[in-house]
Design a protein around this motif. Structure first.
Motif, short mmCIF file in Angstrom:
data_model
loop_
_atom_site.label_atom_id
_atom_site.label_comp_id
_atom_site.label_asym_id
_atom_site.label_seq_id
_atom_site.Cartn_x
_atom_site.Cartn_y
_atom_site.Cartn_z
N CYS A 31 0.83 -1.21 0.00
CA CYS A 31 0.00 0.00 0.00
C CYS A 31 0.86 1.25 0.00
O CYS A 31 0.67 2.17 -0.82
CB CYS A 31 -0.92 -0.02 1.22
N LEU A 32 1.85 1.31 0.90
CA LEU A 32 2.68 2.51 1.02
C LEU A 32 3.56 2.72 -0.20
O LEU A 32 3.77 3.86 -0.62
CB LEU A 32 3.53 2.41 2.29
N VAL A 33 4.06 1.64 -0.78
CA VAL A 33 4.90 1.78 -1.97
C VAL A 33 4.10 2.37 -3.12
O VAL A 33 4.57 3.27 -3.84
CB VAL A 33 5.52 0.42 -2.36
N THR A 34 2.87 1.89 -3.34
CA THR A 34 2.07 2.44 -4.44
C THR A 34 1.76 3.91 -4.19
O THR A 34 1.73 4.71 -5.14
CB THR A 34 0.76 1.66 -4.63
N LEU A 35 1.55 4.29 -2.95
CA LEU A 35 1.29 5.70 -2.65
C LEU A 35 2.52 6.55 -2.90
O LEU A 35 2.44 7.66 -3.46
CB LEU A 35 0.83 5.86 -1.20
N MET A 36 3.70 6.06 -2.50
CA MET A 36 4.93 6.81 -2.73
C MET A 36 5.22 6.98 -4.22
O MET A 36 5.71 8.01 -4.66
CB MET A 36 6.10 6.09 -2.04
N GLU A 37 4.88 5.96 -4.99
CA GLU A 37 5.17 6.00 -6.42
C GLU A 37 4.21 6.90 -7.19
O GLU A 37 4.57 7.44 -8.24
CB GLU A 37 5.09 4.58 -7.01
N THR A 38 3.01 7.06 -6.69
CA THR A 38 1.96 7.69 -7.50
C THR A 38 1.43 9.00 -6.94
O THR A 38 0.71 9.71 -7.64
CB THR A 38 0.76 6.74 -7.65
N THR A 39 1.77 9.33 -5.69
CA THR A 39 1.08 10.44 -5.03
C THR A 39 2.09 11.37 -4.37
O THR A 39 2.12 11.51 -3.13
CB THR A 39 0.08 9.89 -3.98
N PRO A 40 2.92 12.06 -5.14
CA PRO A 40 3.97 12.89 -4.55
C PRO A 40 3.46 14.15 -3.86
O PRO A 40 4.19 14.74 -3.05
CB PRO A 40 4.85 13.24 -5.75
N SER A 41 2.23 14.57 -4.15
CA SER A 41 1.73 15.82 -3.57
C SER A 41 0.98 15.60 -2.27
O SER A 41 0.38 16.53 -1.73
CB SER A 41 0.80 16.52 -4.57
N ALA A 42 1.00 14.38 -1.73
CA ALA A 42 0.25 14.06 -0.53
C ALA A 42 1.18 13.77 0.65
O ALA A 42 2.29 13.28 0.48
CB ALA A 42 -0.66 12.86 -0.77
N ARG A 43 0.69 14.08 1.84
CA ARG A 43 1.36 13.68 3.07
C ARG A 43 0.65 12.44 3.60
O ARG A 43 -0.58 12.33 3.55
CB ARG A 43 1.30 14.79 4.12
N LEU A 44 1.42 11.48 4.11
CA LEU A 44 0.85 10.25 4.66
C LEU A 44 0.80 10.36 6.18
O LEU A 44 1.83 10.60 6.82
CB LEU A 44 1.68 9.04 4.25
N ILE A 45 -0.38 10.20 6.74
CA ILE A 45 -0.54 10.14 8.18
C ILE A 45 -0.72 8.67 8.54
O ILE A 45 -1.77 8.07 8.26
CB ILE A 45 -1.73 10.99 8.67
N LEU A 46 0.31 8.07 9.11
CA LEU A 46 0.33 6.64 9.43
C LEU A 46 0.00 6.46 10.90
O LEU A 46 0.67 7.03 11.77
CB LEU A 46 1.71 6.06 9.12
N ILE A 47 -1.03 5.68 11.18
CA ILE A 47 -1.45 5.44 12.56
C ILE A 47 -1.16 4.00 12.91
O ILE A 47 -1.84 3.08 12.45
CB ILE A 47 -2.95 5.74 12.76
N ASP A 48 -0.12 3.78 13.71
CA ASP A 48 0.20 2.43 14.18
C ASP A 48 -0.79 2.10 15.29
O ASP A 48 -0.69 2.60 16.41
CB ASP A 48 1.63 2.38 14.70
N ASN A 49 -1.73 1.22 14.99
CA ASN A 49 -2.84 0.93 15.90
C ASN A 49 -2.50 -0.27 16.79
O ASN A 49 -3.24 -1.25 16.86
CB ASN A 49 -4.10 0.65 15.08
N GLY A 50 -1.34 -0.19 17.47
CA GLY A 50 -0.94 -1.28 18.36
C GLY A 50 -0.42 -2.50 17.63
O GLY A 50 -0.65 -3.64 18.07
N SER A 51 0.30 -2.29 16.51
CA SER A 51 0.79 -3.41 15.71
C SER A 51 1.93 -4.16 16.40
O SER A 51 2.51 -3.68 17.38
CB SER A 51 1.30 -2.89 14.35
N ASP A 52 2.25 -5.34 15.86
CA ASP A 52 3.40 -6.10 16.37
C ASP A 52 4.69 -5.41 15.94
O ASP A 52 4.70 -4.46 15.16
CB ASP A 52 3.36 -7.55 15.90
N ARG A 53 5.81 -5.92 16.45
CA ARG A 53 7.09 -5.24 16.24
C ARG A 53 7.51 -5.21 14.78
O ARG A 53 8.08 -4.21 14.30
CB ARG A 53 8.19 -5.92 17.10
N GLU A 54 7.20 -6.26 14.01
CA GLU A 54 7.58 -6.29 12.60
C GLU A 54 6.92 -5.14 11.85
O GLU A 54 7.58 -4.42 11.07
CB GLU A 54 7.17 -7.62 11.96
N THR A 55 5.62 -4.96 12.06
CA THR A 55 4.92 -3.87 11.38
C THR A 55 5.37 -2.52 11.90
O THR A 55 5.52 -1.56 11.13
CB THR A 55 3.40 -4.03 11.57
#
Length: 349
Positions: A31-55
């Motif tokens: 998901c994040l890679v496609t956004l980085m490749e296609t959406t340069p004018s946007a800021r990403l607000i990433l909400i880690d919702n209690g994920s495990d350590r790998e994520t």
């Protein structure tokens, strides 16, 4: 590392993209890679919702790479998707925010038509791209097609929807007590309509999404949906279904006036099927009265043997929704093929 050819621009952001994330590192990275490749004018607000350590490590890495293009929020436990969305909505600075699941994939050109539509339509509070369910092979979505018709819809989607910041400032976030799905989304669109904003779907913007894995017991989820449905009905009324017949000699101008009443009902969740003779159907198409709303279906009749087709349409609707009400679009009208002759009339108040 950044994908080849991806740069981080030093320009103001026109869109903030909000992504609550709970595990699923492979889907999250895609998901994040496609956004980085296609959406340069946007800021990403990433909400880690209690994920495990790998994520968590994955999100830390992306946030570091993105720099000012990312805002990284963390919680110690999974607080729920809707609550995470509301928390991130409070951080929105751009004119528009896109709410997105971490199982969504975008393609080049997906965002620009949505921004253009929002810029040209001040009444566009919520804009939904064309959503295609992922085929199970992990394929990316196809390139965006040419801009298609804009249609009003009943509600947005948490797979991907753009929300105008002005709307958020006026009515706040989503109701965290509802189901986190269709009823929550319906409620938000009803509130938007009350505040003067519409929910629109744009065919020329395409994203692919995967179904979310349901959490909790089946019984608890069913109870939440039941309670959410009752709450929404108490707030906004029943979502009834109507079949409306217009006669062959109905004046197009008179029908156009009644469409305003029908459209108001559709925006509040009611469903309409309009049975139209060929000439009237052609008139509505030529004057831009179709498509109006996803809750309004047009059922054109053939030039001959129309009575049998009327029975067939009404019977099919009744088999899908037994509570469908047959309505006459013109006062004093008897509908051919409908037993009992006189039926309810369409009020225009």
């Amino acid at each position: 590392m950044l994908p080849a050819g991806v740069t981080i621009p030093m320009t103001p952001f026109t869109v903030d993209i909000l992504i609550p994330i709970w595990n699923r590192p492979v889907e999250t990275r895609n998901c994040l890679v496609t956004l980085m490749e296609t959406t340069p004018s946007a800021r990403l607000i990433l909400i880690d919702n209690g994920s495990d350590r790998e994520t968590e490590r994955l999100l830390e890495e992306f946030s570091e790479i993105l720099g000012e293009r990312a805002l990284f929020l963390k919680t110690s436990a999974n607080q729920g998707f809707v609550r995470a969305v509301n928390r991130s909505l409070a951080q929105v600075e751009a004119p528009y925010a896109v709410v997105m699941q971490n199982t969504t994939l975008v393609t080049r050109g997906w965002l620009e038509p949505m921004v253009e539509l929002a810029d040209s339509r001040p009444d566009a509070g919520i804009i939904v791209p064309r959503l295609e369910l992922e085929d199970g092979q992990g394929r990316r979505p196809k390139a965006a097609p040419p801009a298609g018709p804009v249609t009003e819809v009943s509600h947005g989607s948490f797979a991907a929807s753009m929300v105008r910041r002005e709307l958020v400032e006026r009515q706040g976030g989503f109701d965290e007590e509802l189901d986190g799905g269709p009823w929550c989304l319906r409620d938000y669109s009803r509130r938007a309509f009350r505040n003067g904003f519409l929910t629109l779907a744009l065919d020329g913007a395409v994203v692919t999404y995967a179904e979310e894995v349901p959490l909790g017991s089946v019984a608890r989820r069913e109870e939440t949906v039941r309670r959410s449905a009752e709450t929404c009905r108490a707030r906004w009324g029943r979502e009834d279904a109507f079949c409306i017949y217009f006669p062959k000699d109905a004046e197009p101008e008179a029908v156009h006036g009644k469409l305003d009443v029908i459209l108001r009902g559709a925006r509040m969740g009611q469903c309409f099927t309009l049975i139209l003779h060929p000439g009237l159907h052609k008139s509505l198409m030529e004057t831009g009265h179709a498509p109006l709303h996803s809750n309004i279906a047009l059922a054109p009749l053939p030039r001959f043997f129309a009575t049998g087709e009327i029975r067939k349409i009404i019977g099919k609707l009744a088999s899908v929704r037994g509570d469908t009400v047959t309505v006459a679009g013109v006062d004093g009208l008897s509908i051919p093929g409908v037993e009992g002759g006189q039926v309810l009339q369409l009020a225009c108040g």
